[in-house]
Motif scaffolding. Structure first.
Motif, PDB file in Angstrom:
ATOM      1  N   MET A   8       0.824  -1.205   0.000  1.00 50.73           N
ATOM      2  CA  MET A   8       0.000   0.000   0.000  1.00 50.73           C
ATOM      3  C   MET A   8       0.862   1.261   0.000  1.00 50.73           C
ATOM      4  O   MET A   8       0.395   2.328   0.376  1.00 50.73           O
ATOM      5  CB  MET A   8      -0.931  -0.003   1.217  1.00 50.73           C
ATOM      6  CG  MET A   8      -1.945  -1.133   1.229  1.00 50.73           C
ATOM      7  SD  MET A   8      -3.158  -1.019  -0.104  1.00 50.73           S
ATOM      8  CE  MET A   8      -4.073   0.443   0.419  1.00 50.73           C
ATOM      9  N   ASP A  44       2.995   4.951  -5.427  1.00 53.15           N
ATOM     10  CA  ASP A  44       3.166   4.217  -6.680  1.00 53.15           C
ATOM     11  C   ASP A  44       4.627   3.954  -7.024  1.00 53.15           C
ATOM     12  O   ASP A  44       4.991   2.850  -7.457  1.00 53.15           O
ATOM     13  CB  ASP A  44       2.496   4.986  -7.823  1.00 53.15           C
ATOM     14  CG  ASP A  44       0.997   5.071  -7.647  1.00 53.15           C
ATOM     15  OD1 ASP A  44       0.484   4.430  -6.703  1.00 53.15           O
ATOM     16  OD2 ASP A  44       0.333   5.771  -8.426  1.00 53.15           O
ATOM     17  N   THR A  84      -1.674  -4.627  -4.784  1.00 53.60           N
ATOM     18  CA  THR A  84      -1.050  -3.305  -4.794  1.00 53.60           C
ATOM     19  C   THR A  84      -2.095  -2.235  -5.038  1.00 53.60           C
ATOM     20  O   THR A  84      -3.008  -2.425  -5.846  1.00 53.60           O
ATOM     21  CB  THR A  84       0.025  -3.226  -5.896  1.00 53.60           C
ATOM     22  OG1 THR A  84       0.862  -4.379  -5.832  1.00 53.60           O
ATOM     23  CG2 THR A  84       0.878  -1.985  -5.743  1.00 53.60           C
ATOM     24  N   ASN A  85      -1.954  -1.115  -4.349  1.00 52.00           N
ATOM     25  CA  ASN A  85      -2.821   0.042  -4.577  1.00 52.00           C
ATOM     26  C   ASN A  85      -2.129   1.005  -5.530  1.00 52.00           C
ATOM     27  O   ASN A  85      -0.933   1.283  -5.408  1.00 52.00           O
ATOM     28  CB  ASN A  85      -3.117   0.756  -3.254  1.00 52.00           C
ATOM     29  CG  ASN A  85      -3.918   2.023  -3.469  1.00 52.00           C
ATOM     30  OD1 ASN A  85      -5.010   1.991  -4.011  1.00 52.00           O
ATOM     31  ND2 ASN A  85      -3.366   3.151  -3.049  1.00 52.00           N
ATOM     32  N   ASP A  89      -2.353   4.871  -6.896  1.00 50.13           N
ATOM     33  CA  ASP A  89      -2.976   6.179  -6.707  1.00 50.13           C
ATOM     34  C   ASP A  89      -3.363   6.798  -8.039  1.00 50.13           C
ATOM     35  O   ASP A  89      -4.394   7.460  -8.148  1.00 50.13           O
ATOM     36  CB  ASP A  89      -2.024   7.110  -5.948  1.00 50.13           C
ATOM     37  CG  ASP A  89      -1.803   6.670  -4.510  1.00 50.13           C
ATOM     38  OD1 ASP A  89      -2.756   6.143  -3.911  1.00 50.13           O
ATOM     39  OD2 ASP A  89      -0.688   6.824  -3.996  1.00 50.13           O
ATOM     40  N   PHE A 103      -5.192  -2.447  -7.803  1.00 52.59           N
ATOM     41  CA  PHE A 103      -6.484  -1.792  -7.648  1.00 52.59           C
ATOM     42  C   PHE A 103      -6.291  -0.289  -7.409  1.00 52.59           C
ATOM     43  O   PHE A 103      -5.345   0.122  -6.748  1.00 52.59           O
ATOM     44  CB  PHE A 103      -7.266  -2.363  -6.458  1.00 52.59           C
ATOM     45  CG  PHE A 103      -7.526  -3.831  -6.535  1.00 52.59           C
ATOM     46  CD1 PHE A 103      -8.353  -4.345  -7.505  1.00 52.59           C
ATOM     47  CD2 PHE A 103      -6.938  -4.699  -5.625  1.00 52.59           C
ATOM     48  CE1 PHE A 103      -8.600  -5.706  -7.575  1.00 52.59           C
ATOM     49  CE2 PHE A 103      -7.169  -6.058  -5.690  1.00 52.59           C
ATOM     50  CZ  PHE A 103      -8.011  -6.560  -6.664  1.00 52.59           C
ATOM     51  N   GLN A 104      -7.208   0.493  -7.938  1.00 48.55           N
ATOM     52  CA  GLN A 104      -7.316   1.906  -7.568  1.00 48.55           C
ATOM     53  C   GLN A 104      -8.434   2.005  -6.536  1.00 48.55           C
ATOM     54  O   GLN A 104      -9.593   2.226  -6.858  1.00 48.55           O
ATOM     55  CB  GLN A 104      -7.628   2.762  -8.788  1.00 48.55           C
ATOM     56  CG  GLN A 104      -6.437   3.019  -9.693  1.00 48.55           C
ATOM     57  CD  GLN A 104      -6.767   4.020 -10.768  1.00 48.55           C
ATOM     58  OE1 GLN A 104      -7.266   3.675 -11.842  1.00 48.55           O
ATOM     59  NE2 GLN A 104      -6.504   5.283 -10.479  1.00 48.55           N
ATOM     60  N   PHE A 105      -8.074   1.848  -5.285  1.00 45.47           N
ATOM     61  CA  PHE A 105      -9.090   1.719  -4.243  1.00 45.47           C
ATOM     62  C   PHE A 105      -9.902   2.995  -4.063  1.00 45.47           C
ATOM     63  O   PHE A 105     -11.086   2.933  -3.731  1.00 45.47           O
ATOM     64  CB  PHE A 105      -8.436   1.303  -2.919  1.00 45.47           C
ATOM     65  CG  PHE A 105      -8.048  -0.148  -2.880  1.00 45.47           C
ATOM     66  CD1 PHE A 105      -8.999  -1.148  -2.907  1.00 45.47           C
ATOM     67  CD2 PHE A 105      -6.708  -0.515  -2.838  1.00 45.47           C
ATOM     68  CE1 PHE A 105      -8.638  -2.489  -2.872  1.00 45.47           C
ATOM     69  CE2 PHE A 105      -6.330  -1.852  -2.807  1.00 45.47           C
ATOM     70  CZ  PHE A 105      -7.293  -2.844  -2.822  1.00 45.47           C
ATOM     71  N   THR A 106      -9.282   4.166  -4.270  1.00 42.73           N
ATOM     72  CA  THR A 106     -10.059   5.394  -4.125  1.00 42.73           C
ATOM     73  C   THR A 106     -11.136   5.481  -5.205  1.00 42.73           C
ATOM     74  O   THR A 106     -12.268   5.893  -4.948  1.00 42.73           O
ATOM     75  CB  THR A 106      -9.139   6.615  -4.201  1.00 42.73           C
ATOM     76  OG1 THR A 106      -8.321   6.527  -5.376  1.00 42.73           O
ATOM     77  CG2 THR A 106      -8.244   6.702  -2.982  1.00 42.73           C
ATOM     78  N   VAL A 134     -10.752  -1.983   1.324  1.00 42.81           N
ATOM     79  CA  VAL A 134      -9.496  -2.684   1.091  1.00 42.81           C
ATOM     80  C   VAL A 134      -9.496  -4.030   1.814  1.00 42.81           C
ATOM     81  O   VAL A 134      -9.090  -5.057   1.258  1.00 42.81           O
ATOM     82  CB  VAL A 134      -8.299  -1.828   1.557  1.00 42.81           C
ATOM     83  CG1 VAL A 134      -6.989  -2.583   1.359  1.00 42.81           C
ATOM     84  CG2 VAL A 134      -8.267  -0.506   0.805  1.00 42.81           C
TER      85      VAL A 134
END
Length: 603
Positions: free
Chosen positions: A202, A205, A226-227, A229, A246-249, A474
């Motif tokens: 997390m 990038d 992996t996140n 941004d 993933f783009q969690f936001t 997440v």
């Protein structure tokens, strides 16, 4: 004692730069010794000049007592040159013995020794027997939330921290920490990365790309999450070797957008077990609002069951007398056809559609933009309030100004909007805006983002109908990827899990054992061989070899397993069972691409 001192000295000598430090310390001590001997000789010659004679031992005694400012006064000079010499010895002693010597000792001996002591407190490796563990490369509130979930399921974890002070802090807080560099393959070898179940990255990038590359140098098979941004970082992280990116936001924004009072109030599927669908639907402004669970008669009308409700952020197993309020979100279980019939009943009861008004979004960050894109894709109009200019091009959807300013909110249409979505990353501001908007619009649906799980209940008390947490999203995603064969975490506090029938329940009817009352779990299906009986008849006896599909909180799941212990399944879940449910959940919560990654990784 001597053995302990030898051990401590060996620690100092092994420290990085210890030779350089020791060399400097020796040089300083030699300089100090030479200076003291020089003062001793000068003392002897000046005393001879004054007509007095002392031994060399007396001269050394006088030099040390004067330099250390003890100054007994038993031996003094009478001449001006002797007194000037005394002042010189006194001042140099104050600087060298009282200032420079302690500083040099601490800087070049004690501090390195203390660092080595601290490093020795924090592990640098894990036991060779450790396996199926989760490795964290970044510690934040998301990690805290996920670690709590891992502890519930008895899954081991380890946090790798490159800063010693941070590692010591986490170690003192009883977290499992390993001290090591994130960009060193040796670190991951010491973490037994080849035996790990998952690595959660997390970090930002750029750092995450380096970490993934380093992990792949140590092991090319371990699964990583992996996140990203930035959207451009998704492909870069995939090229670096990350299994799931993933783009969690953005996913949080899409999840918020799916829950608005938009064009229609149809059900939103959040999980699948073969033919079984788990869906949620807000009760606000539907014909169900104001009724009890029994009065809805959904099972008789369309064949679906209300297996749970969200009430002000808390999951509950309902009873027939549980009331349905405007803030209630229903959890439904049924087939796709049954849910379609339910959606038709909602639309039919609504009658002709009234004039639609724009949904109000407060905050134009990444989450707010994702909400707007989701609404636009569904054909729902919206207005986004953002203080900072977002583009030089004029956009009718954007209203520039402060979300705390009444004129700005009136311009954005707060008086007519059906739903208000608060998306800022500041929980304090979200609470303030929730209270403010609830005062202006007591009848509107308010959905708020929460950065920290601890503020979820506060936002509900402030007036939010729905609250979605970034860390919970997440956690749900990682849990579904980590344990697809055991459980499906739909959202924070809500799990769907499948278990073989306990010997205690064989031959009994659901009406007799009353699982809902005794454990807090609700039976949503019974799997009999290749067939799955959705919303089963509670009067049919349960038979040996059958499996139950239940829904409930993590605490309810634990209680069920304690009351009705079972033996592990001899075979892994079938292809249309839990693994497909994970893929379906990710499809809804984390987009279709995540499900494709999961299937590819399984192959």
């Amino acid at each position: 004692m001597l053995k302990t001192m030898a051990t401590q000295l060996s620690l100092v000598m092994q420290a990085e730069g210890s030779t350089r430090n020791l060399r400097f310390l020796i040089k300083f001590c030699i300089f100090l010794t030479v200076l003291i001997l020089a003062y001793t000789a000068l003392f002897h010659f000046i005393m001879l000049h004054e007509g007095r004679e002392y031994s060399w031992i007396t001269g050394l005694y006088w030099a040390l007592t004067t330099m250390s400012t003890l100054g007994y006064g038993d031996i003094t000079f009478t001449s001006d040159i002797g007194k000037a010499f005394s002042v010189l010895v006194l001042v140099s002693g104050m600087i060298l013995l009282l200032i420079m010597l302690p500083f040099t000792f601490i800087q070049f001996f004690y501090a390195p020794w203390l660092d080595e002591q601290n490093k020795a407190r924090v592990p640098r490796t894990v036991p060779s027997t450790l396996k199926d563990h989760v490795i964290f490369t970044h510690f934040d509130n998301v990690a805290i939330n996920l670690i709590e979930k891992l502890n519930q399921y008895g899954t081991s974890y380890v946090i790798v921290v490159p800063e010693l002070s941070r590692a010591l802090e986490l170690h003192d807080r009883r977290y499992r920490v390993v001290f090591g560099e994130l960009d060193d393959p040796a670190t991951y070898h010491r973490l037994q990365v080849d035996q790990a179940a998952l690595v959660v990255v997390m970090n930002d990038d750029i750092v995450a790309t380096n970490i993934i590359f380093t992990i792949r140098e140590a092991c090319d098979t371990v699964m990583t999450v992996t996140n990203a941004d930035l959207a451009d970082s998704v492909d870069i992280l995939k090229l670096a070797g990350s299994t799931h990116v993933f783009q969690f936001t953005r996913l949080l924004g899409k999840a918020l957008g799916r829950r608005v009072l938009g064009v229609s109030m149809t059900s939103n599927i959040i999980g699948e077990f073969g033919r079984l669908r788990i869906a949620e639907v807000p009760a606000m402004r539907t014909w169900m609002q104001g009724k009890t669970i029994a009065e809805t008669r959904l099972r008789e009308m369309v064949g679906i069951n209300i297996v749970g409700i969200w009430q002000e952020g808390k999951f509950q197993i309902p009873t027939p007398t549980t009331p349905i309020s405007e803030s209630t979100v229903l959890i439904l279980a049924g087939t796709r056809e049954q849910l379609i019939r339910f959606d038709q009943s909602i639309l039919l009861a609504a009658g002709e559609k009234s004039e639609e008004h724009a949904v109000l979004i407060l905050g134009g960050g990444r989450v707010g933009k994702a909400v707007g894109a989701n609404l636009q894709a569904r054909g729902i109009d919206y207005r986004m309030v953002e203080k900072r200019p977002m583009s030089t091009k004029k956009d009718e959807h954007i209203v520039h100004g402060s979300a705390a300013d009444l004129d700005t909110l009136l311009q954005a249409g707060i008086k007519t909007t059906p739903s208000i979505i608060i998306t800022t990353h500041d929980d304090d501001l979200n609470i303030y805006l929730t209270i403010y908007c609830r005062r202006l619009r007591p009848d509107a649906q308010i959905i708020s983002r929460s950065s920290f799980d601890r503020n979820i209940n506060t936002l509900h008390r402030a007036g939010a109908n729905l609250v979605m947490s970034f860390s919970s999203l997440v956690t749900a995603t990682v849990t579904n990827l980590l344990k697809p064969e055991q459980t499906l975490m739909l959202s924070e506090g809500l799990n769907v899990f499948r278990v073989p029938l306990s010997p205690k329940l064989e031959g009994k009817k659901l009406t007799e054992i009353r699982i809902r009352e005794s454990t807090g779990c609700s039976v949503v299906a019974v799997k009999r061989g290749e067939d799955i009986d959705i919303n089963p008849d509670p009067t049919i006896p349960l038979q040996h070899g059958e499996e139950l599909v239940l829904i409930g909180s993590a605490e309810s799941e634990k209680l069920y397993n304690e009351l009705y212990p079972t033996h592990p399944l001899a075979e892994a879940p079938d292809s249309d069972g839990l693994e497909d449910s994970v893929a379906a959940s990710i499809e809804n919560e984390v987009e279709r691409e995540a499900a494709e990654h999961l299937r590819h990784f399984k192959r």
